[in-house]
Scaffold this active site. Structure first.
Site, short mmCIF file in Angstrom:
data_model
loop_
_atom_site.label_atom_id
_atom_site.label_comp_id
_atom_site.label_asym_id
_atom_site.label_seq_id
_atom_site.Cartn_x
_atom_site.Cartn_y
_atom_site.Cartn_z
N HIS A 18 0.83 -1.20 0.00
CA HIS A 18 0.00 0.00 0.00
C HIS A 18 0.87 1.25 0.00
CE1 HIS A 18 -2.71 3.10 1.65
NE2 HIS A 18 -3.68 2.40 1.06
N ASP A 42 -11.37 2.22 -1.44
CA ASP A 42 -10.47 3.10 -0.69
C ASP A 42 -11.22 3.95 0.34
OD1 ASP A 42 -8.04 4.11 0.10
OD2 ASP A 42 -7.51 4.98 -1.82
#
Length: 334
Positions: free
Chosen positions: A173, A296
């Protein structure tokens, strides 16, 4: 149609409190300091975001119902525990994993999780990966660099050994660029998600490929968000220039082409990208079976992500794969 969103963030109150201590220090990383001035700042505008990050219970489930998301795969938000000294980071990661596992057990049909590790303590991180498996979590999260280091360094081999042994995938990430990289990004907001995050994370992914990490650990599965952090667009040129460097003797020849490792060892998500041309390119390059839906949340508008997926110019089979079937296969979800 069932929708599983796989890059959905949370944080614990203790980790958020410890971030404040790091941000108050004079030696704070420049990029993280910028995060402290913006999205991590205690402002009225950030209050809703912060409350949503802390909630992994009823209010989150209610929001999922409102926007039409059947399951979220939760993970500790960036930079996680990767700005702390090793002992503190190891403890906070374990406690966050316990809290996440408890939330998943409460509503296993709606939530799944990726466990946090502290890469700065590789042997302890390897043990935590084994524990993540026993907790019933479905993979692990690493927020790119840790104290200016990347996972291709030999000392991080125990992490990959544990991943191969457990079969757990890693979500690589983004976070803000490392201190060795960040200086030109500090102007104009370039350190942030619009540019610097993708540069940092794609660099990390390319270091793993070019260092031969996947030749040594061929079973690794790495997840990249945000439509692959731009790498699918560049794969042909990456191979082309790599072959020239091999011919010149400038790099060590790998057993396979860089693009072959990307196809074999990576999958990507739609997190934060609602562009049909970007999605179509990714399908054309990688195939729909290597792309997973992500919203997200709470950083992005997950209702927009749902509308985009529902309205995208896809075949029925492509939509099923991206919406839920690829996530079910990768994470072993029913």
């Amino acid at each position: 149609m069932k929708r599983i969103a796989i890059e959905e963030a949370f944080v614990t109150a203790e980790i958020a409190a410890e971030w404040k201590k790091v941000l108050a220090r004079p030696d704070v990383e420049p990029g993280f300091a910028k995060m402290g001035e913006s999205i991590l700042a205690q402002t009225p505008g950030n209050a809703v975001l912060h409350s949503r990050l802390l909630d992994i219970g009823k209010e989150r489930i209610s929001h999922m119902d409102e926007v039409g998301i059947d399951m979220q795969v939760l993970s500790l938000t960036s930079p996680g525990v990767q700005v702390f000294v090793p002992d503190l980071a190891t403890r906070l990661a374990a406690e966050a994993n316990d809290a996440l596992a408890a939330a998943v057990r409460a509503v296993p049909s709606r939530l799944a999780g990726l466990g946090a590790i502290a890469p700065q303590a590789p042997e302890a991180a390897a043990r935590e990966i084994e524990r993540i498996k026993t907790l019933g979590l479905r993979g692990l999260i690493v927020n790119s660099h840790t104290f200016n280091e990347y996972l291709d360094a030999p000392r991080y081999a125990p992490i990959f050994e544990a991943m191969q042994a457990t079969g757990l995938p890693m979500y690589l990430h983004p976070r803000e660029p490392a201190p060795s990289l960040v200086k030109p990004f500090l102007d104009y907001g370039l350190y942030f998600a619009g540019w610097g995050f993708a540069v940092e994370t794609s660099l990390h992914a390319m270091r793993l490929i070019m260092s031969g990490t996947f030749a040594r650990f061929p079973k690794l599965k790495i997840i990249l968000g945000h439509m692959g952090e731009g790498i699918p667009f560049w794969l042909q040129r990456i191979d082309n220039r790599y072959l020239l460097q091999v011919k010149l003797g400038a790099v060590t020849k790998l057993p396979r082409l860089p693009s072959e490792y990307f196809h074999e060892n990576f999958v990507i998500t739609t997190a934060g990208v609602t562009s049909m041309p970007a999605l179509r390119l990714s399908i054309d390059v990688l195939g729909a079976d290597r792309i997973l839906f992500a919203a997200d949340y709470p950083y992005e508008d997950d209702a927009e992500a749902v509308r985009f997926l529902d309205g995208a110019a896809l075949t029925d089979q492509e939509r099923k794969l991206i919406s839920h079937q690829n996530a079910e296969r990768l994470f072993g979800l029913s």
